[in-house]
Design a protein around this motif. Structure first.
Motif, short mmCIF file in Angstrom:
data_model
loop_
_atom_site.label_atom_id
_atom_site.label_comp_id
_atom_site.label_asym_id
_atom_site.label_seq_id
_atom_site.Cartn_x
_atom_site.Cartn_y
_atom_site.Cartn_z
N SER A 10 0.84 -1.19 0.00
CA SER A 10 0.00 0.00 0.00
C SER A 10 0.88 1.24 0.00
N ARG A 12 -0.32 4.20 1.16
CA ARG A 12 -0.80 5.11 2.22
C ARG A 12 0.22 5.18 3.34
N ALA A 15 -0.88 3.09 6.27
CA ALA A 15 -1.45 1.82 5.80
C ALA A 15 -1.29 0.71 6.85
N TYR A 16 -2.33 -0.10 6.95
CA TYR A 16 -2.23 -1.26 7.84
C TYR A 16 -1.16 -2.22 7.34
N SER A 17 -1.02 -2.33 6.01
CA SER A 17 0.00 -3.27 5.51
C SER A 17 1.40 -2.85 5.98
N PRO A 76 -2.30 -5.41 0.76
CA PRO A 76 -3.71 -5.08 1.05
C PRO A 76 -4.56 -5.75 -0.02
N GLU A 77 -5.87 -5.65 0.12
CA GLU A 77 -6.75 -6.19 -0.92
C GLU A 77 -7.52 -5.06 -1.59
N TYR A 78 -7.37 -4.97 -2.91
CA TYR A 78 -8.11 -4.00 -3.70
C TYR A 78 -8.98 -4.80 -4.68
N ASN A 79 -10.27 -4.70 -4.52
CA ASN A 79 -11.20 -5.38 -5.43
C ASN A 79 -10.85 -6.84 -5.64
N ARG A 80 -10.62 -7.49 -4.51
CA ARG A 80 -10.34 -8.94 -4.46
C ARG A 80 -9.00 -9.34 -5.08
N SER A 111 -6.71 -6.94 5.93
CA SER A 111 -7.86 -6.13 5.51
C SER A 111 -8.75 -5.85 6.71
N PRO A 112 -9.44 -4.72 6.69
CA PRO A 112 -10.44 -4.48 7.74
C PRO A 112 -11.59 -5.47 7.66
N GLU A 113 -11.78 -6.08 6.49
CA GLU A 113 -12.86 -7.07 6.35
C GLU A 113 -12.46 -8.40 7.00
N THR A 115 -12.49 -11.29 5.76
CA THR A 115 -11.82 -12.22 4.84
C THR A 115 -10.30 -12.03 4.81
#
Ligand SMILES: Cc1cc2nc3c(=O)[nH]c(=O)nc-3n(C[C@H](O)[C@H](O)[C@H](O)COP(=O)(O)O)c2cc1C
Length: 282
Positions: A10, A12, A15-17, A76-80, A111-113, A115
């Motif tokens: 990421s 950012r 970023a969490y990553s 990170p995950e962007y659009n799967r 990811s915050p999600e 999954t």
């Protein structure tokens, strides 16, 4: 010295990553040196520009890859899928010859999600096949709800999560020792563990054999208050190993160390190369 490239997918700043990458770097044994490799300055890959006068940022990145034998990749995950920035980094590093090949890798997604970036993680693994990178197969690391993992100092405090990530890093270290020409020297060195404010090693019964304790002080300072090695482990450089873990922790998190216990004071005095990391004042 064995260098491990740490890549966060990421761009950012917060970023969490990146935060996850810092945590993983901190869990590496001292024999492996984390080298953070930035991907944010890489222009999009364009083969038309890739001749002997190639783009300087691409060349720098390729040289950085050449200097590491293993990789810790946090996506990170962007659009799967993985981020465009990370895919671009893979493409840049794969030309004009493959600068990724025959390295080992630990792939972690977050990811915050719930999954945990499963889709991105699998996509990274798919790309690693053609780049001829050997990834840790298990444990698979999909860090869900990553937005709840960190405290205000960007540290993970949940001991189960730390322990799980340590298991993944240990699997990576073992893979590195198996596949890379200059294997990691682990002989006779006890495996160190991390908990917030502490690095330690314990025996089979759970008894602590050696530990270094540091407490948080304000203004980005930590104080080393105790270094302890049991009689049976003395004379093997264990205290130094513990101190080096604290040094690296300070480097990763940009902290200054106050050496309060006798050993830490002795270390600070006898290692002028780390002088910039120590202060005597509290
Ligand atoms: C373009 C875009 C697409 C995203 N798609 C997903 C997704 O497919 N799955 C997911 O779990 N989160 C998705 N997210 C949310 C990210 O997981 C979240 O923004 C995360 O904080 C990004 O990682 P970072 O903190 O390392 O920058 C997406 C975010 C962006 C900006």
């Amino acid at each position: 010295m064995t260098n491990i490239g740490i890549l966060a997918g990421s761009l950012r700043k917060t970023a969490y990553s990146r935060k996850v990458a810092d945590v993983l770097a901190n869990l590496l044994p001292v024999q492996l040196t984390p080298t953070f490799i930035e991907i944010d300055q890489l222009p999009l890959y364009n083969a038309d520009l890739d001749d002997e006068h190639s783009v300087p940022a691409w060349e720098k990145f390729r040289q950085q890859l050449d200097q590491v034998t293993g990789l810790i990749i946090v996506t990170p995950e962007y659009n799967r899928g993985m981020s465009g920035a990370l895919k671009n980094a893979f493409d840049v590093g794969s030309k004009r010859h493959n600068h990724w090949k025959e390295k080992t890798a630990l792939v972690v997604s977050s990811s915050p999600e719930a999954t945990g970036g499963f889709g991105a993680n699998q996509q990274v693994r798919q790309v690693l096949v053609t780049l001829n990178v050997i990834p840790v197969q298990r444990p698979e690391v999909y860090l869900g709800h990553v937005n709840h993992l960190f405290n205000d100092q960007n540290l993970i405090t949940n001991l189960d999560t730390i322990s799980f990530l340590q298991t993944a890093v240990n699997a990576f270290v073992d893979l590195q020792a198996k596949f890379i020409a200059a294997p990691v020297e682990r002989v006779d060195l006890p495996i160190m563990k991390y908990q917030p404010g502490r690095f330690y090693t314990n025996g089979d019964e759970g008894d602590v054999l050696a530990e270094i304790i540091f407490s948080d002080r304000q203004n980005k300072r930590i104080m080393v208050t105790e270094t302890r090695v049991t009689e049976a482990l003395r004379g093997q450089g264990i205290a130094k190993q513990l101190m080096m873990r604290v040094i690296r922790f300070a480097q990763i998190y940009n902290l200054i160390i106050i050496p309060d216990c006798t050993y830490a004071q002795h270390f600070a005095e006898s290692h002028p190369e780390y002088q910039h990391l120590f202060t005597s004042a509290e």
